[in-house]
Scaffold this motif. Structure first.
Motif, PDB file in Angstrom:
ATOM      1  N   GLN A  38      -4.871  -5.372  -4.086  1.00  0.00           N
ATOM      2  CA  GLN A  38      -4.879  -4.028  -3.511  1.00  0.00           C
ATOM      3  C   GLN A  38      -4.172  -3.037  -4.418  1.00  0.00           C
ATOM      4  OE1 GLN A  38      -4.264  -4.101   0.731  1.00  0.00           O
ATOM      5  NE2 GLN A  38      -3.684  -1.944   0.798  1.00  0.00           N
ATOM      6  N   ASN A  93      -6.995  -5.130   4.423  1.00  0.00           N
ATOM      7  CA  ASN A  93      -6.066  -4.286   3.673  1.00  0.00           C
ATOM      8  C   ASN A  93      -4.672  -4.338   4.281  1.00  0.00           C
ATOM      9  OD1 ASN A  93      -7.846  -3.239   1.706  1.00  0.00           O
ATOM     10  ND2 ASN A  93      -8.666  -1.776   3.189  1.00  0.00           N
ATOM     11  N   LEU A  94      -3.683  -4.351   3.422  1.00  0.00           N
ATOM     12  CA  LEU A  94      -2.301  -4.213   3.840  1.00  0.00           C
ATOM     13  C   LEU A  94      -1.968  -2.734   3.976  1.00  0.00           C
ATOM     14  CD1 LEU A  94      -0.866  -6.783   1.282  1.00  0.00           C
ATOM     15  CD2 LEU A  94      -1.055  -7.163   3.746  1.00  0.00           C
ATOM     16  N   THR A  95      -1.029  -2.421   4.841  1.00  0.00           N
ATOM     17  CA  THR A  95      -0.581  -1.033   4.964  1.00  0.00           C
ATOM     18  C   THR A  95       0.354  -0.709   3.804  1.00  0.00           C
ATOM     19  OG1 THR A  95       1.392  -1.549   6.256  1.00  0.00           O
ATOM     20  CG2 THR A  95      -0.685  -1.242   7.475  1.00  0.00           C
ATOM     21  N   GLU A  96       0.565   0.563   3.568  1.00  0.00           N
ATOM     22  CA  GLU A  96       1.498   0.974   2.512  1.00  0.00           C
ATOM     23  C   GLU A  96       2.894   0.404   2.774  1.00  0.00           C
ATOM     24  OE1 GLU A  96       1.129   2.535  -0.414  1.00  0.00           O
ATOM     25  OE2 GLU A  96      -1.020   2.340  -0.041  1.00  0.00           O
ATOM     26  N   ASP A  97       3.295   0.386   4.030  1.00  0.00           N
ATOM     27  CA  ASP A  97       4.616  -0.162   4.364  1.00  0.00           C
ATOM     28  C   ASP A  97       4.675  -1.656   4.076  1.00  0.00           C
ATOM     29  OD1 ASP A  97       7.302   0.129   5.652  1.00  0.00           O
ATOM     30  OD2 ASP A  97       6.423  -1.309   7.070  1.00  0.00           O
ATOM     31  N   GLU A  98       3.604  -2.357   4.361  1.00  0.00           N
ATOM     32  CA  GLU A  98       3.576  -3.797   4.085  1.00  0.00           C
ATOM     33  C   GLU A  98       3.616  -4.076   2.583  1.00  0.00           C
ATOM     34  OE1 GLU A  98       1.103  -5.216   8.075  1.00  0.00           O
ATOM     35  OE2 GLU A  98       0.024  -4.640   6.248  1.00  0.00           O
ATOM     36  N   LYS A 136       0.335 -11.048  11.626  1.00  0.00           N
ATOM     37  CA  LYS A 136      -0.156  -9.771  12.147  1.00  0.00           C
ATOM     38  C   LYS A 136      -1.638  -9.567  11.843  1.00  0.00           C
ATOM     39  CE  LYS A 136       0.394  -4.786  11.446  1.00  0.00           C
ATOM     40  NZ  LYS A 136       1.155  -3.738  10.706  1.00  0.00           N
ATOM     41  N   HIS A 137      -2.067  -9.977  10.641  1.00  0.00           N
ATOM     42  CA  HIS A 137      -3.454  -9.761  10.214  1.00  0.00           C
ATOM     43  C   HIS A 137      -4.359 -10.953  10.510  1.00  0.00           C
ATOM     44  CE1 HIS A 137      -3.005  -5.915   8.025  1.00  0.00           C
ATOM     45  NE2 HIS A 137      -1.781  -6.338   7.737  1.00  0.00           N
ATOM     46  N   TRP A 197      -1.757  -8.496  -1.842  1.00  0.00           N
ATOM     47  CA  TRP A 197      -0.700  -7.642  -2.380  1.00  0.00           C
ATOM     48  C   TRP A 197      -0.985  -7.303  -3.847  1.00  0.00           C
ATOM     49  CZ3 TRP A 197       2.835  -9.236  -6.258  1.00  0.00           C
ATOM     50  CH2 TRP A 197       3.852  -8.326  -6.530  1.00  0.00           C
TER      51      TRP A 197
END
Length: 321
Positions: A263, A288-293, A248-249, A260
């Motif tokens: 961050q 950056n990863l999302t909070e859900d990720e 995705k990224h 992970w």
């Protein structure tokens, strides 16, 4: 060159959020360190037990001699091995390790494991490992308090700037803080999505101790050692949660695993021999990863500890029991 953010320690000093781990760097160590410095690494995490401090120091010297960096640009880390925990042995072995590195001081010096073992002279066995000269694991009577206060003396006389503790768990940290004149600045422990150690990280943050995660890629670091737990655990690089987020990224699974950690405020110390992966490991901070990720990755926790002494010492030294 990637600008790696710094993390401030409780003594006002700073360390890079991304360093280079020297565990198992046993071939061409000087060149590996030199190339890592060229790639932008400024923290090097070593130890007596790794058996490569003299060669690592040659790489540092070459980089300094060529003007790539100054000594003050680098954060050089080492560790006190288990066989030197008696107070009278701490300063001599620290001076020996500094001599191997070709340095006047360590930026961080850890107690490698919270266990004292019978003294083994480095002239008789180097690195000495967990066993005495008879091949037995024999504990000594040195307390953590005795050892820690000897490290505080190293700070007093200028051989060490910051004290670290490694492989310590919660109750031991709480007890140590009761007598510590100089609080530990860094806690280094095994952390990856199969062993997230959330409560321990929360405790360290509460006590203003920076956490450095080792073995960020989980079983990968231990497969070559032939350990059953590593071979029987699915690789994180192939986990569909990790690979899906990476796709995705537009990042590698390694970059996702490192992000992970960083961050969440942790420091990391990956290593690689590949120039491309050296850069990629540094560049993981650029997204950056999302909070859900983050939650998805944390949800992979299995409480699997790969660096567990009873697993490789025939059922002795239950440090993490």
């Amino acid at each position: 060159m990637v600008q790696v953010p710094n993390i401030k320690l409780n003594n006002g000093l700073e360390i890079p959020a991304v360093g280079f781990g020297l565990w198992k760097v046993t071939e061409n160590t000087a060149d590996v360190v030199y190339e890592a410095i060229k790639a932008g690494y400024r923290l090097f995490d070593g130890a007596f037990d790794y058996g490569n401090e003299k060669e690592a120091g040659k790489g540092v010297k070459r980089a300094i001699d060529e003007g790539l960096v100054k000594r003050e640009d680098l954060v050089i880390v080492s560790k006190l091995w288990n066989t030197f925990h008696e107070k009278e042995r701490v300063e001599p072995i620290t001076r020996q390790q500094l001599e191997w590195w070709g340095l006047d001081y360590f930026d961080i010096f850890y107690i490698h494991f919270p266990v004292a073992l019978q003294y083994v002279d480095p002239k008789d066995s180097y690195p000495s490992g967990w066993h005495n000269l008879e091949g037995k694991v024999v504990e000594s009577k040195a307390s953590i308090q005795e050892t820690y206060q000897a490290l505080e003396h190293l700070v007093d006389i200028g051989l060490v700037k910051s004290i670290g503790i490694s492989n310590f768990q919660g109750a031991l940290i709480i007890d140590l803080l009761r007598y510590a004149r100089i609080p530990p600045a860094v806690l280094q422990v095994e952390i990856h999505p199969y062993l997230v150690q959330t409560a321990l990280v929360d405790l360290a943050k509460e006590k203003n101790i920076v956490v450095t995660a080792y073995s960020s890629f989980g079983p990968l670091s231990f497969v070559e050692l032939g350990w059953d737990s590593a071979h029987s655990t699915p690789p994180l690089f192939e986990n569909p949660v990790i690979t899906g987020i990476a796709k995705k990224h537009g990042k590698t699974p390694a970059q996702v695993l490192l992000r992970w950690a960083t961050q969440r405020g942790l420091a990391v110390i990956p290593k690689s021999y590949s120039p491309q992966r050296l850069r990629e490991n540094l560049e993981h901070i650029n997204f950056n990863l999302t909070e859900d990720e983050l939650k998805q990755i944390t949800g992979l926790n299995k409480d699997i500890r790969f660096n567990n002494p009873p697993d490789y010492l025939n059922g002795t030294l239950y440090i993490f029991a």
